[in-house]
Write an enzyme that holds these catalytic residues in place. Structure first.
Site, mmCIF file in Angstrom:
data_model
loop_
_atom_site.group_PDB
_atom_site.id
_atom_site.type_symbol
_atom_site.label_atom_id
_atom_site.label_comp_id
_atom_site.label_asym_id
_atom_site.label_seq_id
_atom_site.Cartn_x
_atom_site.Cartn_y
_atom_site.Cartn_z
ATOM 1 N N GLU A 136 0.825 -1.225 0.000
ATOM 2 C CA GLU A 136 0.000 0.000 0.000
ATOM 3 C C GLU A 136 0.851 1.263 0.000
ATOM 4 O OE1 GLU A 136 -3.793 0.207 0.177
ATOM 5 O OE2 GLU A 136 -2.844 1.952 -0.723
ATOM 6 N N LYS A 138 4.591 4.177 -10.148
ATOM 7 C CA LYS A 138 3.296 4.133 -9.455
ATOM 8 C C LYS A 138 2.155 3.938 -10.464
ATOM 9 C CE LYS A 138 5.024 7.095 -5.735
ATOM 10 N NZ LYS A 138 5.243 8.489 -5.301
ATOM 11 N N GLU A 191 14.970 15.231 -3.406
ATOM 12 C CA GLU A 191 16.285 14.672 -3.069
ATOM 13 C C GLU A 191 17.373 15.571 -3.654
ATOM 14 O OE1 GLU A 191 16.603 11.381 -1.820
ATOM 15 O OE2 GLU A 191 14.444 11.017 -1.806
ATOM 16 N N VAL A 207 2.436 3.407 -3.323
ATOM 17 C CA VAL A 207 1.739 4.394 -4.163
ATOM 18 C C VAL A 207 1.021 5.397 -3.269
ATOM 19 C CG1 VAL A 207 0.019 4.754 -5.962
ATOM 20 C CG2 VAL A 207 1.393 2.669 -5.976
ATOM 21 N N ASP A 266 9.450 8.158 -10.740
ATOM 22 C CA ASP A 266 8.697 7.719 -9.560
ATOM 23 C C ASP A 266 7.214 7.586 -9.905
ATOM 24 O OD1 ASP A 266 8.510 7.650 -6.393
ATOM 25 O OD2 ASP A 266 7.057 9.156 -7.028
#
Ligand code: HSE
Length: 439
Positions: free
Chosen positions: A134, A210, A195, A137, A206
């Site tokens: 879980e 997802k 970052e 995402v 990223d």
């Protein structure tokens, strides 16, 4: 079940003790009695694997630390491994080892699942253990389980979301404060959202991982992260944001998965103009939100913190409790449902609306010539606006900016139209092109 078994703790190993891992350990230790009551068995955190023993950490965690993650996972008595080290190679090896040693796994590792899910999910099935994710995402937002369980009786048509908080923060700052991309990025870094190397967020990697996970569950098929069309936000300039505002829209980095008429799915990550009237438009700051449209349920929206230590830990510990409950009852949760075997369509097959912005020579016949390019490619123009060019010092006085939106068009047709516009003698600048979603 005998009383001794019921009281025997379920043993938990934690891999990684960074921002999220520390919060997960804290929740397990501080909420012990409540978690025991909810699971029906106590949980015992038996070890925490870290890279560096010397980093400052809460005192209560020190006795649990080890640098030997492989040995921790291979103890043979671990019920649940929580993987929060990230990356692909080490995390993949440790998760596979956990399965081989009979442990269920809870992970937040979207990159690993989107690239190696094809082998990792079957490995969990073969081992007869759970693999829950879980937190992979949209941080705290419950979306995996609602798609996998609550909406599994429905037919999902669209999943469209803001699934990266860093880029949403940057675009929100560009929208609300008029910042340029670099200035907003520096602020996102200062606040700890971005970052030092922001590539994974700002280039959409990223979000693409997802999107792959969401599309796989929503459409009951396998979608790999590298089959997701991906564009980031680094090319968005304040003039794009202003032009969107003039059209009552905001620019968002969207992850979109939708069913096409021919049964294939389109899965993509790119910036898009979203009308202010759409629920996703008002999701600001580092928040995430996922909009789902299903045949029977209609339109649903899930919104909340998509990153951060405590919010992500909430999702991890939610999975831990679910997996521990399964374990205590000797069952496993629902398996991956892959029966549709849907193909991911190439981007050219997409049908959507487009926004274009470019400068033209401001003289008779130019608008007709531009309209002719759209007509030749069967693309219907929805709106046209001609704007005076602000900075007269930088451009010739006979230049104007055209802002156009289209009705639905295929991406293949739009790209040919774009190439022709770019080569056109009347076009005096680059042609900015952003898709429009949510109309
Ligand atoms: N870096 C991500 C974000 C969170 O900014 O949303 C982890 O996926």
């Amino acid at each position: 079940m005998e009383m001794t078994q019921m009281n025997e703790p379920l043993k938990v190993a934690l891999l990684g003790c960074g921002v999220v891992g520390t919060q997960v350990a804290r929740l397990i230790l501080e909420q012990g009695d409540d978690l025991t009551a909810r699971i029906g068995r106590p949980l015992e955190l038996v070890g925490i694997a870290v890279r560096n023993l010397d980093r400052p950490r809460p005192e209560m965690l020190r006795p649990l630390l080890t640098t030997d993650a492989d040995a921790l996972v291979a103890r043979g008595d671990i019920d649940v491994v929580i993987e929060l080290i990230g990356g692909v190679a080490d995390a993949g090896r440790l998760i596979r080892s956990a399965f081989e040693h009979g442990a269920s796994v809870v992970t937040a590792n979207k990159a690993l699942l989107a690239s190696e899910g094809e082998t990792i999910f079957p490995a969990a099935e073969r081992a007869g253990v759970d693999l829950y994710y879980e937190a992979a995402v949209a941080g705290a937002i419950p979306i995996i389980r609602p798609l996998r369980e609550s909406l599994v009786g429905d037919a999902i048509q669209v999943v469209m979301g803001i699934v990266n908080g860093t880029t949403n923060y940057i675009l929100d700052k560009m929208t609300t404060e008029g910042l340029d991309y670099q200035t907003a990025l520096v602020q996102a870094k200062d606040l700890g959202y971005a970052e030092a190397d922001p590539t994974a967020d700002v280039e959409g990697f990223d979000a693409a991982a997802k999107a792959a996970l969401l599309a796989s569950i929503a459409f009951h098929t396998k979608v790999r992260g590298d089959s997701v069309h991906r564009e980031g936000i680094t090319h968005i300039v304040p003039d794009d944001i202003r032009a969107a505002r003039d059209l009552d829209c905001v620019i968002k980095l969207l992850a979109v998965a939708n069913l096409l008429d021919d049964g294939r799915i389109s899965v993509r990550v790119h910036p898009a103009l979203v009308p202010n009237s759409h629920p996703l438009a008002s999701v600001g700051g580092a928040y995430n939100a996922i909009f789902v449209e299903a045949a029977a349920a209609g339109r649903l929206m899930f919104v909340g913190p998509g990153a951060g230590g405590a919010p992500t830990a909430s999702a991890v510990v939610g999975d831990l409790v679910t997996v521990a409950r399964n374990r205590a009852r000797g069952v496993v949760g629902p398996r991956q449902s892959l029966y549709t075997d849907r193909q991911v369509a190439p981007m050219g097959a997409l049908q959507t609306r487009y926004f274009l912005r470019f400068r033209v020579t401001d003289e008779p016949g130019v608008l007709a010539a531009v309209a002719g390019v759209f007509a030749r490619h069967q693309i219907s123009v929805q709106t046209v606006r001609q704007m005076p060019v602000d900075n007269a010092a930088l451009v010739a006085r006979d230049t104007a900016e055209l802002r156009m939106t289209t009705h639905l068009a295929t991406e293949d047709a739009m790209l040919v139209c774009l190439a022709e516009l770019r080569a056109s003698p009347q076009v005096r600048s680059e042609v900015r092109f952003i898709r429009v979603e949510g109309l």
